[in-house]
Enzyme design. Structure first.
Site, mmCIF file in Angstrom:
data_model
loop_
_atom_site.group_PDB
_atom_site.id
_atom_site.type_symbol
_atom_site.label_atom_id
_atom_site.label_comp_id
_atom_site.label_asym_id
_atom_site.label_seq_id
_atom_site.Cartn_x
_atom_site.Cartn_y
_atom_site.Cartn_z
ATOM 1 N N HIS A 173 -37.235 -53.744 26.923
ATOM 2 C CA HIS A 173 -36.661 -53.024 25.776
ATOM 3 C C HIS A 173 -37.810 -52.682 24.825
ATOM 4 O O HIS A 173 -38.805 -53.412 24.766
ATOM 5 C CB HIS A 173 -35.674 -53.984 25.093
ATOM 6 C CG HIS A 173 -34.820 -53.383 24.028
ATOM 7 N ND1 HIS A 173 -35.286 -53.132 22.761
ATOM 8 C CD2 HIS A 173 -33.518 -53.003 24.025
ATOM 9 C CE1 HIS A 173 -34.303 -52.630 22.018
ATOM 10 N NE2 HIS A 173 -33.216 -52.535 22.764
ATOM 11 N N ASP B 104 -37.427 -62.711 26.171
ATOM 12 C CA ASP B 104 -36.467 -61.952 25.374
ATOM 13 C C ASP B 104 -35.096 -62.243 25.977
ATOM 14 O O ASP B 104 -34.735 -61.689 27.008
ATOM 15 C CB ASP B 104 -36.825 -60.461 25.439
ATOM 16 C CG ASP B 104 -35.720 -59.575 24.890
ATOM 17 O OD1 ASP B 104 -34.710 -60.107 24.379
ATOM 18 O OD2 ASP B 104 -35.863 -58.341 24.980
ATOM 19 N N GLN C 116 -30.045 -60.509 26.414
ATOM 20 C CA GLN C 116 -28.993 -60.334 27.417
ATOM 21 C C GLN C 116 -28.795 -61.608 28.230
ATOM 22 O O GLN C 116 -27.700 -61.863 28.724
ATOM 23 C CB GLN C 116 -29.346 -59.174 28.368
ATOM 24 C CG GLN C 116 -29.638 -57.853 27.677
ATOM 25 C CD GLN C 116 -28.416 -57.268 26.995
ATOM 26 O OE1 GLN C 116 -27.272 -57.584 27.364
ATOM 27 N NE2 GLN C 116 -28.627 -56.433 25.998
ATOM 28 N N LYS D 30 -25.028 -60.064 20.038
ATOM 29 C CA LYS D 30 -24.686 -59.850 21.456
ATOM 30 C C LYS D 30 -23.993 -61.088 22.025
ATOM 31 O O LYS D 30 -23.438 -61.060 23.101
ATOM 32 C CB LYS D 30 -25.948 -59.538 22.249
ATOM 33 C CG LYS D 30 -26.540 -58.180 21.888
ATOM 34 C CD LYS D 30 -27.767 -57.871 22.723
ATOM 35 C CE LYS D 30 -28.207 -56.433 22.593
ATOM 36 N NZ LYS D 30 -28.907 -56.129 21.346
ATOM 37 N N CYS E 282 -33.126 -47.685 24.638
ATOM 38 C CA CYS E 282 -34.363 -48.247 24.057
ATOM 39 C C CYS E 282 -35.301 -48.754 25.145
ATOM 40 O O CYS E 282 -35.923 -49.810 25.000
ATOM 41 C CB CYS E 282 -34.063 -49.357 23.053
ATOM 42 S SG CYS E 282 -33.135 -48.785 21.638
#
Lengths: 417, 171
Positions: free
Chosen positions: A134, A211, A214, A237, A375
């Site tokens: 991302h 990261d 998700q 999220k 993104c």
């Protein structure tokens, strides 16, 4: 996570209708149609428990934290710090002092890039990223690269959206200082082999940032087991509010890292000659923090702890498998991202129809999907497309909603082609 | 409004947006190329969605747009808008192009109807305004207005010698 190709049996113990009742917004209609929300990877909807916890905080226990000597401030501080402890337990961190609250995952990654990056990077040192990152796990590294003379190396992806551990083995070398990778791709759903990546990186003394925006949504995360050095994720999220993110880092790293921003809260003493810093996590939380969003995130974690997360994960895998089987039955639809190990995020394109036109038509059927570059413009280049449509499935989605997506795609074909 | 009436409106809105003419231009855009010996060029970019196009023109000393083309990647609306723009303005004057920009902009933003838009351009272009009014279907889809107007903003940048146009402010 089990491979999506092996479609898991439908989780009998998982009552998705009961889950749906926990999310007030799912009862509304859009353009006169039932809401079919398939964009949780961008931002998930919120359960009543989160909405209520935040209302309660504002209505009954709101004040600034860590400052007031009065009752309300003490209550707000207790609630804010309780949220930190909930996050600690949720990811199995050693200590709550390893949990830094930020305004989002983007700020968490920027914090590491700016603070740890400045500490660790010399000219010629290497930062290893993957082609599927991302923008928020690319641009912060470019900023620190330009300030330190470090170099960015990009690990390529395979045609199905997977990333080979061999490719990491090639990219990670003696000059590597930082490896920053997504846990799960926001576009392709690919689950990256993070444990292996950590192993390779640690062999050469490099630190690993994951990261987890998700990743943490779809599986239980244990930072001790992962072995990484930094794990970043956002609240919104994870069925929590936006305006709150988390950086987990090993305490020895946080201790060594200089402050990211200066202000109130992060100091020990201040004079015009020099100031000294508070210990982590306060050192990295300059200014009034996102108090109520942190409390909301704590409530989201309580909510998730209250459901059978294994069954929820199995339910999401079922939806992904079902979508991967049904979407290609629509003429002209092609799946993008078909790695063996995937979370419930599925990009697709339709021959002759641009994803934006698809999303517009789908919306009028009540179906919310994301369309665009997500993104991840460098990834779009690799995939040879300018945009994709993306359906992402959360704990509250159903097979009937996959059917609604498919029906809406048929309609879109009629209208657009 | 009943659910059924809402559904009818939605179908009508979609049909108004994706009219035959828009879809046809979207699939078979005219002048989707680069102008040879162009005297000016500009790149248009919507950083939010990734749409990109390049407008090139060859302007004669008397201000006539001898050739005009727009090439790029985008949705049906932006490609159709670019195609219809080049078709309408090839052979016209730079001054007419600016007037037609205003007319189309107002139509897409819902600021004026077709009659008001026609009043902005020379009589000879009235037919073109009728055709371009097809783009005004975006009114019911606020997030798609930029798709329709990006080619026109890029044209203005091209004619003004600014080199680029974007739907968002950049540094």
């Amino acid at each position: 996570m089990t491979a999506a190709a092996k479609i898991a049996p439908r989780a009998a113990s998982f009552d998705v209708q009961a889950i749906r009742r926990d999310f007030p917004i799912l009862a509304r209609t859009v353009h006169g149609k039932p809401l079919v929300f398939l964009d949780s990877a961008a931002s998930a909807q919120k359960p009543r428990a989160v909405i209520d916890a935040m209302s309660r905080a504002f209505e009954t226990e709101y004040a600034n934290v860590h400052r007031g000597a009065y009752f309300l401030s003490e209550r707000a501080t207790t609630n804010y710090e309780a949220a930190r402890e909930k996050v600690r337990a949720f990811i199995n961190a050693k200590s709550a002092s390893e949990i830094v609250f930020t305004k989002g995952a983007t700020e968490a990654i920027n914090l590491v890039a700016a603070s740890y990056g400045r500490l660790a990077l010399k000219p010629g040192d290497e930062i290893v990223l993957t082609a599927l990152e991302h923008h928020s796990n690319i641009v912060p590294w470019q900023l620190i690269r330009d300030q330190t003379g470090a170099v960015i190396k990009v690990v390529p992806i395979n045609a199905d959206g997977s990333v080979s551990i061999d490719a990491f083995a090639k990219a990670i070398g003696p000059k590597t200082k930082i490896v920053a990778v997504a846990h799960v791709s926001n576009v392709l759903g690919t689950v990256l082999p993070v444990e292996h990546i950590v192993e390779l990186a640690h062999k050469v003394g490099a630190k690993v940032l994951i990261d987890g925006c998700q990743g943490i949504v779809h599986e239980t995360v244990d930072v001790k087991a992962l072995g990484c050095d930094f794990y970043a994720f956002s609240g919104h999220k994870l069925y929590g509010p936006n305006g709150i993110g988390v950086l987990w880092a090993r305490s020895e790293l946080l201790d060594a890292m200089p402050p990211y921003q200066g202000g109130g809260e992060m100091i020990a003493t201040v004079s015009f000659e020099r100031s000294t810093w508070a210990e982590a996590p306060a050192k990295f939380e300059a200014g009034t923090p996102p108090i109520v969003p942190a409390i909301g995130l704590g409530a989201a974690i309580d909510y998730l702890n209250g459901i059978d997360r294994m069954a929820a994960a199995s339910h999401e895998r079922d939806l992904l498998g079902y979508a991967m089987a049904e979407l290609p039955k629509v003429p002209g639809v092609k799946l993008i991202g078909t790695a063996q190990n995937k979370a419930s995020v599925q990009s697709f394109v339709m021959d002759g129809a641009h994803p934006h036109d698809l999303a517009t038509v789908l919306d009028r059927s009540g179906v919310c999907v994301r369309a665009g570059h997500h993104c991840a413009q460098p990834l779009m280049e690799v995939l040879g497309v300018t945009a994709t449509a993306r359906a992402s499935f959360g704990i509250y989605n159903t097979r009937a909603e996959v059917d609604a997506l498919v029906a809406a795609l048929h309609k879109a074909r009629e209208l657009l082609l | 409004m009943s659910a059924l009436a809402a559904a009818d409106n939605d179908a009508d809105d979609l049909k108004a947006l994706y009219q035959e003419m828009i879809l046809e231009h979207g699939k078979h855009p005219r002048n989707a190329r680069l102008v040879e010996h162009a005297t000016c060029t500009a790149k248009g970019n919507n950083p939010l969605c990734g749409d990109k196009l390049t407008v090139t023109a060859r302007v004669l000393p008397d201000g006539t747009l001898e050739d005009l083309a727009a090439e790029g990647k985008g949705c049906a609306i932006s490609i159709a808008s670019a195609s219809m723009m080049t078709e309408a303005l090839k052979g016209q004057s730079v001054d007419t192009a600016r007037r037609l920009f205003n007319a189309v902009h107002d139509l897409c933003m819902g600021k004026s109807d077709v009659a008001a838009a026609k009043a902005l351009v020379p009589d000879a272009l009235a037919d073109q305004v009728d055709r371009l009014a097809a783009l005004s279907g975006v009114r019911q889809f606020p997030v798609r207005v930029k798709c329709a107007t990006l080619p026109w903003h890029t044209l203005l940048s091209c004619l003004d010698g600014r080199g680029e146009a974007t739907t968002e402010k950049t540094h």
